[in-house]
Design a protein around this motif. Structure first.
Motif, PDB file in Angstrom:
ATOM      1  N   LEU A  87       0.920  23.708 -19.909  1.00 57.90           N
ATOM      2  CA  LEU A  87       2.117  22.914 -19.622  1.00 57.90           C
ATOM      3  C   LEU A  87       3.101  23.673 -18.735  1.00 57.90           C
ATOM      4  O   LEU A  87       3.663  23.102 -17.791  1.00 57.90           O
ATOM      5  CB  LEU A  87       2.787  22.488 -20.927  1.00 57.90           C
ATOM      6  N   ILE A  88       3.318  24.942 -19.034  1.00 57.07           N
ATOM      7  CA  ILE A  88       4.252  25.743 -18.227  1.00 57.07           C
ATOM      8  C   ILE A  88       3.706  25.943 -16.817  1.00 57.07           C
ATOM      9  O   ILE A  88       4.429  25.791 -15.830  1.00 57.07           O
ATOM     10  CB  ILE A  88       4.564  27.084 -18.916  1.00 57.07           C
ATOM     11  N   ALA A  89       2.420  26.273 -16.715  1.00 52.67           N
ATOM     12  CA  ALA A  89       1.814  26.467 -15.396  1.00 52.67           C
ATOM     13  C   ALA A  89       1.841  25.166 -14.593  1.00 52.67           C
ATOM     14  O   ALA A  89       2.095  25.186 -13.380  1.00 52.67           O
ATOM     15  CB  ALA A  89       0.384  26.976 -15.536  1.00 52.67           C
ATOM     16  N   ALA A  90       1.596  24.036 -15.249  1.00 55.91           N
ATOM     17  CA  ALA A  90       1.638  22.741 -14.561  1.00 55.91           C
ATOM     18  C   ALA A  90       3.045  22.438 -14.059  1.00 55.91           C
ATOM     19  O   ALA A  90       3.222  21.997 -12.914  1.00 55.91           O
ATOM     20  CB  ALA A  90       1.150  21.637 -15.493  1.00 55.91           C
ATOM     21  N   ALA A  91       4.042  22.677 -14.891  1.00 57.26           N
ATOM     22  CA  ALA A  91       5.425  22.423 -14.481  1.00 57.26           C
ATOM     23  C   ALA A  91       5.815  23.321 -13.304  1.00 57.26           C
ATOM     24  O   ALA A  91       6.439  22.852 -12.329  1.00 57.26           O
ATOM     25  CB  ALA A  91       6.374  22.646 -15.659  1.00 57.26           C
ATOM     26  N   LEU A 144      -1.213  30.898 -11.409  1.00 57.45           N
ATOM     27  CA  LEU A 144      -0.223  30.605 -12.447  1.00 57.45           C
ATOM     28  C   LEU A 144      -0.781  30.519 -13.872  1.00 57.45           C
ATOM     29  O   LEU A 144      -0.162  31.077 -14.788  1.00 57.45           O
ATOM     30  CB  LEU A 144       0.561  29.345 -12.094  1.00 57.45           C
ATOM     31  N   PRO A 145      -1.913  29.853 -14.139  1.00 58.41           N
ATOM     32  CA  PRO A 145      -2.388  29.836 -15.529  1.00 58.41           C
ATOM     33  C   PRO A 145      -2.636  31.244 -16.085  1.00 58.41           C
ATOM     34  O   PRO A 145      -2.254  31.547 -17.215  1.00 58.41           O
ATOM     35  CB  PRO A 145      -3.683  29.018 -15.466  1.00 58.41           C
ATOM     36  N   ALA A 146      -3.238  32.112 -15.284  1.00 57.86           N
ATOM     37  CA  ALA A 146      -3.479  33.484 -15.751  1.00 57.86           C
ATOM     38  C   ALA A 146      -2.171  34.231 -15.956  1.00 57.86           C
ATOM     39  O   ALA A 146      -1.996  34.946 -16.952  1.00 57.86           O
ATOM     40  CB  ALA A 146      -4.369  34.232 -14.765  1.00 57.86           C
ATOM     41  N   LEU A 147      -1.235  34.059 -15.037  1.00 61.37           N
ATOM     42  CA  LEU A 147       0.052  34.744 -15.151  1.00 61.37           C
ATOM     43  C   LEU A 147       0.800  34.300 -16.407  1.00 61.37           C
ATOM     44  O   LEU A 147       1.303  35.139 -17.164  1.00 61.37           O
ATOM     45  CB  LEU A 147       0.894  34.479 -13.908  1.00 61.37           C
ATOM     46  N   ILE A 148       0.848  33.008 -16.639  1.00 60.27           N
ATOM     47  CA  ILE A 148       1.544  32.497 -17.823  1.00 60.27           C
ATOM     48  C   ILE A 148       0.815  32.934 -19.090  1.00 60.27           C
ATOM     49  O   ILE A 148       1.458  33.300 -20.084  1.00 60.27           O
ATOM     50  CB  ILE A 148       1.680  30.958 -17.765  1.00 60.27           C
ATOM     51  N   TRP A 149      -0.516  32.920 -19.081  1.00 60.76           N
ATOM     52  CA  TRP A 149      -1.275  33.387 -20.246  1.00 60.76           C
ATOM     53  C   TRP A 149      -0.934  34.849 -20.539  1.00 60.76           C
ATOM     54  O   TRP A 149      -0.723  35.213 -21.707  1.00 60.76           O
ATOM     55  CB  TRP A 149      -2.773  33.239 -20.012  1.00 60.76           C
ATOM     56  N   LEU A 150      -0.887  35.674 -19.511  1.00 60.49           N
ATOM     57  CA  LEU A 150      -0.596  37.092 -19.712  1.00 60.49           C
ATOM     58  C   LEU A 150       0.818  37.314 -20.256  1.00 60.49           C
ATOM     59  O   LEU A 150       1.068  38.303 -20.928  1.00 60.49           O
ATOM     60  CB  LEU A 150      -0.783  37.868 -18.403  1.00 60.49           C
TER      61      LEU A 150
END
Length: 129
Positions: free
Chosen positions: A14-18, A113-119
């Protein structure tokens, strides 16, 4: 599957999508291009959610198979994300799309972004107290 891992994956998506949709709006407005036919908002959201779910499932499978997530997981996550950021450079857009050379600048950062937010989120949610 541990609920914490599941919610970390959902929040990551959700954060990466936004952030990706916000970046797309900013990028297209700043450069005066419109890639909404080849990269619509729904595709951006689903790609980010899908990427986050792949990360979450990989983490879960490794945890289940090895008993814990290897320390190298984050490194491999970054490697695969950087490699996937190269995909937009090989995409052929329809001939009627103006300024196709700007398309990789829009989509390549979204792959990270998905990897960055996951990290960022994963240590907060999976730390054992």
């Amino acid at each position: 599957m541990r609920p914490v891992l599941f919610w970390c994956g959902i929040a990551t998506g959700l954060i990466a999508a936004a952030l990706s949709v916000g970046y797309a709006v900013f990028y297209q407005a700043a450069l005066g291009v419109d890639f909404s036919r080849v990269a619509p908002v729904t595709a951006i959201i689903s790609a980010n959610m899908g990427g986050a779910m792949v990360i979450m499932l990989a983490c879960w499978l490794l945890e289940r198979w090895k008993g814990q997530v290897p320390r190298s997981f984050n490194g491999w996550l970054v490697v695969f994300s950087v490699l996937s950021a190269g995909i937009p450079f090989g995409v052929s857009l329809p001939l009627d799309i103006p300024a196709p050379e700007l398309f990789p600048g829009l989509t390549a950062p979204m792959h990270l972004l998905p990897a960055l937010i996951w990290l960022v989120l994963q240590p907060w949610w999976t730390v054992k107290k």
